[in-house]
Scaffold this active site. Structure first.
Site, PDB file in Angstrom:
ATOM      1  N   HIS B 135      -1.462 -10.031   4.777  1.00 41.54           N
ATOM      2  CA  HIS B 135      -2.860 -10.041   5.211  1.00 41.54           C
ATOM      3  C   HIS B 135      -3.106 -11.410   5.844  1.00 41.54           C
ATOM      4  O   HIS B 135      -2.504 -12.407   5.443  1.00 41.54           O
ATOM      5  CB  HIS B 135      -3.729  -9.838   3.971  1.00 41.54           C
ATOM      6  CG  HIS B 135      -5.195  -9.729   4.221  1.00 41.54           C
ATOM      7  ND1 HIS B 135      -5.983 -10.820   4.524  1.00 41.54           N
ATOM      8  CD2 HIS B 135      -6.024  -8.662   4.194  1.00 41.54           C
ATOM      9  CE1 HIS B 135      -7.235 -10.418   4.675  1.00 41.54           C
ATOM     10  NE2 HIS B 135      -7.300  -9.113   4.469  1.00 41.54           N
ATOM     11  N   ASP B 212       0.080 -13.125  -3.399  1.00 43.57           N
ATOM     12  CA  ASP B 212      -1.236 -12.585  -3.097  1.00 43.57           C
ATOM     13  C   ASP B 212      -1.371 -11.262  -3.846  1.00 43.57           C
ATOM     14  O   ASP B 212      -0.790 -10.254  -3.434  1.00 43.57           O
ATOM     15  CB  ASP B 212      -1.374 -12.367  -1.585  1.00 43.57           C
ATOM     16  CG  ASP B 212      -2.678 -11.670  -1.208  1.00 43.57           C
ATOM     17  OD1 ASP B 212      -2.832 -11.322  -0.022  1.00 43.57           O
ATOM     18  OD2 ASP B 212      -3.525 -11.441  -2.092  1.00 43.57           O
ATOM     19  N   GLN B 215      -4.384  -6.836  -3.634  1.00 43.59           N
ATOM     20  CA  GLN B 215      -4.247  -5.384  -3.584  1.00 43.59           C
ATOM     21  C   GLN B 215      -3.496  -4.818  -4.775  1.00 43.59           C
ATOM     22  O   GLN B 215      -3.388  -3.614  -4.924  1.00 43.59           O
ATOM     23  CB  GLN B 215      -3.504  -4.964  -2.307  1.00 43.59           C
ATOM     24  CG  GLN B 215      -4.332  -5.111  -1.064  1.00 43.59           C
ATOM     25  CD  GLN B 215      -5.589  -4.268  -1.107  1.00 43.59           C
ATOM     26  OE1 GLN B 215      -5.612  -3.192  -1.712  1.00 43.59           O
ATOM     27  NE2 GLN B 215      -6.640  -4.742  -0.473  1.00 43.59           N
ATOM     28  N   LYS B 238     -12.255  -6.395  -5.317  1.00 41.76           N
ATOM     29  CA  LYS B 238     -11.268  -5.346  -5.079  1.00 41.76           C
ATOM     30  C   LYS B 238     -10.965  -4.594  -6.373  1.00 41.76           C
ATOM     31  O   LYS B 238     -10.316  -3.549  -6.333  1.00 41.76           O
ATOM     32  CB  LYS B 238      -9.947  -5.927  -4.526  1.00 41.76           C
ATOM     33  CG  LYS B 238     -10.136  -6.690  -3.225  1.00 41.76           C
ATOM     34  CD  LYS B 238      -9.334  -6.124  -2.081  1.00 41.76           C
ATOM     35  CE  LYS B 238      -9.331  -7.100  -0.922  1.00 41.76           C
ATOM     36  NZ  LYS B 238      -9.763  -6.540   0.327  1.00 41.76           N
ATOM     37  N   CYS B 376      -6.747  -6.505   9.126  1.00 39.84           N
ATOM     38  CA  CYS B 376      -6.419  -7.926   8.960  1.00 39.84           C
ATOM     39  C   CYS B 376      -4.923  -8.111   8.744  1.00 39.84           C
ATOM     40  O   CYS B 376      -4.504  -8.963   7.961  1.00 39.84           O
ATOM     41  CB  CYS B 376      -7.185  -8.552   7.801  1.00 39.84           C
ATOM     42  SG  CYS B 376      -8.955  -8.547   8.048  1.00 39.84           S
TER      43      CYS B 376
END
Lengths: 160, 419
Positions: B135, B212, B215, B238, B376
């Protein structure tokens, strides 16, 4: 089947008019919207200040294609000033401001897009590309219009 | 919300999805005359009533500043805020709540590392390795770090399924590699990376690893000590929490050695006009008044997830993703973008002859929310040679019926737009 994609828009999406690129254009521009990936290439032949020939190409959504197609039909014999005034009227229509519907004619079909404010820029992109092309002197290199960084006249206020 | 455990159901073992859906007041609304079918959780998730209630209660009962006050409300606020920190530590498997820094989201977390760790540890001639699936929030901060320091950015390529080419990744790592940044789960493709292996390979060359988890944390079990990563970032919005709150896990020795990035009150131990001695961790990285209510809301979201159970969530979403991808594969005009396994919660696809924006609009006309665009992740789009995709992404509240409505909408889009 769809509120947005009425038969005029679909007809121009399925069989867009004046598709391609002129061999020896006097004016050219590419308009793109980096947010959605729409890209429109406009090539124009101007003589005596009037648009004699125009073609539109590029990758884009159905609204962009349909708008580009309707535009090429609408701007035959138009001047650069005509194009700018029509674009302003189109933006007035899309922004729910009083608009010159006589001038717009067929283009008034795009008022359905007001229900989908995230798609308004798809409709105006070909027109902005054309206006940008005509702003350059004849024979200039291909100009560019970036829908994301350009100032927008499409503000419609809050939607319920 | 009641937690009911069933045997294997159509929605997967251990979860009653309709029951879960009722926990989300937003899902009761109609969109353009249709029931809202929310399939855009990868963009942002919906908020359960228990989280809304926790936020409202916080605004009534503990509206005070943290760490600074003597009075009762302040003690209450501090307790709630630090309890929330505890919850996050538990969720990610950290050793101590001191390893958790509250930030505004995963993007802020990654930027914090890029500045606070990066500026102090990366110099000219060093290399930073990312993957092509990142991302933009886990790509641009590293580009900027390289620009600031004179380091070089290298990107591990993807294979045709949308998984990291592990052999190429390995070849990019070397003695000059200072830091590796990678997604736990790809937001555009759903690919689940072999985080533990990739972190180990980074450690082999002496590099730190930044993961990261934006997600991943809503969908999968996270164990930062098992992964071995030095940093792990997550976003509250999220994972059924409020917007404006997220967390950065930092391995204790790394955090302890890290200088602060932003300065301000609360991050200091002692201030004179000339000089300031900074606080310990994690306060050093939390200057100013934090998003106290956001942290409380995030804790409520983590409780919500915990009550359902990460395993149950994983199983439910895995079964639903399988159902969705099979149905999408069944549509002639559809081509999935990203077919790597394992995958979590996300399915991207293109429809032959129909622009993603038009698919998304026709779906919107039927109350179905998906995302169309580059998500993104422009390098991902470039890798697959498409300008944009349609992306459907699952939340814990989604059901097979939701997928059925999605599929009907895609078929309608094909019929309306076919040239």
């Amino acid at each position: 089947m769809s509120d947005l994609y009425d038969k005029i828009i679909l007809a121009h999406h399925r069989a867009p008019q004046n598709r391609g690129r002129l061999d020896s254009p006097t004016h050219e521009a590419v308009g793109y919207n980096p947010v959605c990936g729409d890209e429109v290439q406009v090539s124009v032949q101007v003589a005596d200040n009037r648009i004699e020939d125009i073609q539109v190409d590029g990758t884009g959504c159905a609204l962009c294609r349909a708008s580009g197609s309707l535009m090429t039909v609408h701007v035959r014999r138009a001047t650069a000033a005509d194009v700018s005034v029509t674009l302003q009227s189109l933006e007035d229509l899309l922004a729910a401001r009083p608009a010159d519907t006589d001038r717009l004619g067929d283009l008034a079909v795009f008022q359905v897009v007001r229900e989908h404010p995230m798609r308004l820029k798809c409709v105006t992109l070909p027109w902005h590309a054309l206006e940008t092309a005509l702003l350059q002197p004849a024979g200039s290199m291909r100009a560019e219009y970036n829908a994301w960084t350009a100032r927008s006249r499409l503000s419609t206020g809050r939607r319920g | 919300m009641t937690h009911t455990t069933h045997g294997a159901t159509d929605d997967g073992p251990g979860i009653d999805a309709l029951d879960v859906a009722h926990a989300f007041p937003a899902l009761a609304q109609r969109v353009r005359g249709h029931r809202l079918v929310y399939l855009d959780s990868a963009s942002t998730s919906q908020t359960p009533q228990v989280v809304i209630d926790a936020i409202n209660t916080a605004y009534i009962e503990l509206r005070a500043n943290v760490h600074r006050g003597v009075h009762t409300l302040s003690a209450r606020a501090t307790d709630a805020y630090e309890t929330a920190r505890d919850r996050v530590a538990q969720l990610v498997g950290a050793e101590s709540p001191r390893d958790i820094v509250f930030v505004s989201g995963a993007t802020a977390a990654i930027n914090l590392v890029a500045h606070a760790w990066g500026d102090a540890n990366v110099g000219a001639g060093d290399e930073i390795v990312v993957t092509t699936m990142e991302h933009h929030s886990n790509l641009v901060p590293w580009q900027q770090l390289c620009e600031r320091t004179g380091a070089t950015l290298r990107a591990a390529p993807l294979d045709e399924r949308g998984a990291v080419d592990m052999s190429a990744y390995g070849k990019l790592l070397g003695s000059r590699t200072k830091l590796v940044a990678l997604a736990h789960v790809s937001n555009a493709l759903g690919t689940v990376n072999p985080v533990r292996a990739m972190v180990a390979m980074a450690h082999d060359v002496g590099a730190v690893a930044v993961v990261d988890g934006a997600q991943a944390a809503p969908h999968l079990r996270v164990d930062v000590r098992e992964f071995g990563c030095e940093f792990y970032a997550l976003s509250g919005h999220k994972m059924y929490g409020p917007t404006g709150i997220g967390a950065l896990y930092g391995a204790p020795d790394v955090l302890a050695a890290m200088p602060p990035h932003h300065a301000g009150g609360g991050a200091i131990e002692r201030v004179t006009l000339q000089r300031t001695r900074f606080a310990g961790v994690p306060q050093r990285f939390e200057p100013g008044t934090p998003n106290i209510v956001g942290a409380v809301g995030l804790a409520a979201a983590l409780d919500f997830i915990h009550k359902i159970g990460t395993q149950a969530i994983e199983a439910h979403e895995r079964a639903l993703l399988r159902y969705a991808t099979a149905a999408i594969d069944d549509i002639d005009q559809c081509r999935r973008i990203g077919t790597a396994a394992p995958a979590a919660a996300v399915c991207s696809f293109v429809v032959r002859g129909v622009h993603p924006h038009d698919v998304a609009t026709i779906l919107d006309e039927r109350g179905v929310a998906v995302q169309a665009g580059h998500h993104c992740a422009q390098p991902v789009m470039e890798h697959f040679g498409v300008p944009a995709t349609v992306r459907m992404s699952l939340g814990v509240h989604n059901t097979r019926t939701d997928i059925d409505v999605l599929i009907a909408g895609i078929r309608a889009a094909v019929e309306v737009m076919a040239r």
